[in-house]
Design an enzyme around this catalytic site. Structure first.
Site, mmCIF file in Angstrom:
data_model
loop_
_atom_site.group_PDB
_atom_site.id
_atom_site.type_symbol
_atom_site.label_atom_id
_atom_site.label_comp_id
_atom_site.label_asym_id
_atom_site.label_seq_id
_atom_site.Cartn_x
_atom_site.Cartn_y
_atom_site.Cartn_z
ATOM 1 N N HIS A 38 -11.745 -10.717 24.614
ATOM 2 C CA HIS A 38 -12.247 -11.942 23.994
ATOM 3 C C HIS A 38 -12.501 -13.006 25.042
ATOM 4 O O HIS A 38 -11.797 -13.082 26.042
ATOM 5 C CB HIS A 38 -11.272 -12.476 22.935
ATOM 6 N N LEU A 39 -13.511 -13.836 24.777
ATOM 7 C CA LEU A 39 -13.757 -15.048 25.560
ATOM 8 C C LEU A 39 -13.174 -16.214 24.789
ATOM 9 O O LEU A 39 -13.400 -16.323 23.580
ATOM 10 C CB LEU A 39 -15.255 -15.339 25.696
ATOM 11 N N ASP A 60 -9.914 -20.249 17.064
ATOM 12 C CA ASP A 60 -8.576 -19.811 17.473
ATOM 13 C C ASP A 60 -7.542 -20.403 16.511
ATOM 14 O O ASP A 60 -7.636 -21.559 16.100
ATOM 15 C CB ASP A 60 -8.284 -20.264 18.909
ATOM 16 N N GLN A 63 -2.959 -12.459 28.859
ATOM 17 C CA GLN A 63 -3.570 -11.853 27.667
ATOM 18 C C GLN A 63 -2.475 -11.428 26.687
ATOM 19 O O GLN A 63 -1.533 -10.732 27.061
ATOM 20 C CB GLN A 63 -4.411 -10.633 28.063
HETATM 21 P P1 AMP Z 1 -5.040 -14.359 24.805
HETATM 22 O O1 AMP Z 1 -3.691 -14.979 25.063
HETATM 23 O O2 AMP Z 1 -6.067 -14.649 25.854
HETATM 24 O O3 AMP Z 1 -4.903 -12.887 24.510
HETATM 25 O O4 AMP Z 1 -5.590 -15.077 23.506
HETATM 26 C C1 AMP Z 1 -5.288 -14.665 22.218
HETATM 27 C C2 AMP Z 1 -5.626 -15.803 21.314
HETATM 28 O O5 AMP Z 1 -5.763 -15.305 20.012
HETATM 29 C C3 AMP Z 1 -4.597 -16.930 21.270
HETATM 30 O O6 AMP Z 1 -5.205 -18.152 21.668
HETATM 31 C C4 AMP Z 1 -4.163 -16.947 19.802
HETATM 32 O O7 AMP Z 1 -3.953 -18.263 19.331
HETATM 33 C C5 AMP Z 1 -5.338 -16.294 19.124
HETATM 34 N N1 AMP Z 1 -5.069 -15.612 17.885
HETATM 35 C C6 AMP Z 1 -4.109 -14.678 17.634
HETATM 36 N N2 AMP Z 1 -4.198 -14.219 16.379
HETATM 37 C C7 AMP Z 1 -5.244 -14.878 15.812
HETATM 38 C C8 AMP Z 1 -5.846 -14.859 14.521
HETATM 39 N N3 AMP Z 1 -5.402 -14.068 13.545
HETATM 40 N N4 AMP Z 1 -6.899 -15.674 14.297
HETATM 41 C C9 AMP Z 1 -7.362 -16.481 15.269
HETATM 42 N N5 AMP Z 1 -6.841 -16.545 16.498
HETATM 43 C C10 AMP Z 1 -5.798 -15.755 16.773
#
Ligand code: AMP
Ligand code: ZN
Length: 113
Positions: free
Chosen positions: A99-100, A29, A93
């Site tokens: 995603h997990l 992440d 989200q």
């Molecule tokens: P969610 O809030 O459950 O949708 O989680 C999305 C996650 O994606 C967050 O923890 C972000 O930090 C992560 N994220 C967003 N863009 C990227 C990226 N390009 N590479 C890695 N993690 C990302």
């Protein structure tokens, strides 16, 4: 379709994959919330868990299997870890590709925020 996680799964973002097989990839992440914070995603785009049709639910088993393997590799088992699936806006989200979150390496608290 303009989906950042689809682009990562296709290898277009230069993001290092920490796990990959035919159906699943995983990567760190960008904003880790724990010493281990890995996102485990299907290569195929599903906007959320709610968008996985019943006939495709085996992908959830594949995501869980990848999380098990990563937990072993990262040695966050048997100390313990947390798997999180945020779904929809009230679920927190922010990226609309299933995603997990695999979180570990520190004591988790309950209830989550
Ligand atoms: P969610 O809030 O459950 O949708 O989680 C999305 C996650 O994606 C967050 O923890 C972000 O930090 C992560 N994220 C967003 N863009 C990227 C990226 N390009 N590479 C890695 N993690 C990302
Ligand atoms: Zn996607």
């Amino acid at each position: 379709m303009d989906c950042i996680f689809c682009a990562i799964a296709r290898g277009e973002m230069g993001t290092q994959l920490v796990f990959e097989n035919e159906h699943v990839v995983a990567f760190e992440d960008l904003h880790p919330q724990a010493p281990t914070h890995i996102l485990v995603i299907p290569r195929r785009h599903y906007a959320s868990l709610q968008d996985v049709p019943p006939e495709d639910l085996s992908i959830v088993q594949e995501l869980a299997a990848a999380a098990q393997e990563l937990a072993r590799e990262r040695r966050i088992w048997p100390s313990g870890y947390r798997l999180v699936v945020n779904a929809g806006s009230e679920g927190g989200q922010t990226v609309s590709h299933l995603h997990l979150h695999l979180l570990g390496g520190r004591q988790m608290v309950w209830p989550p925020g």
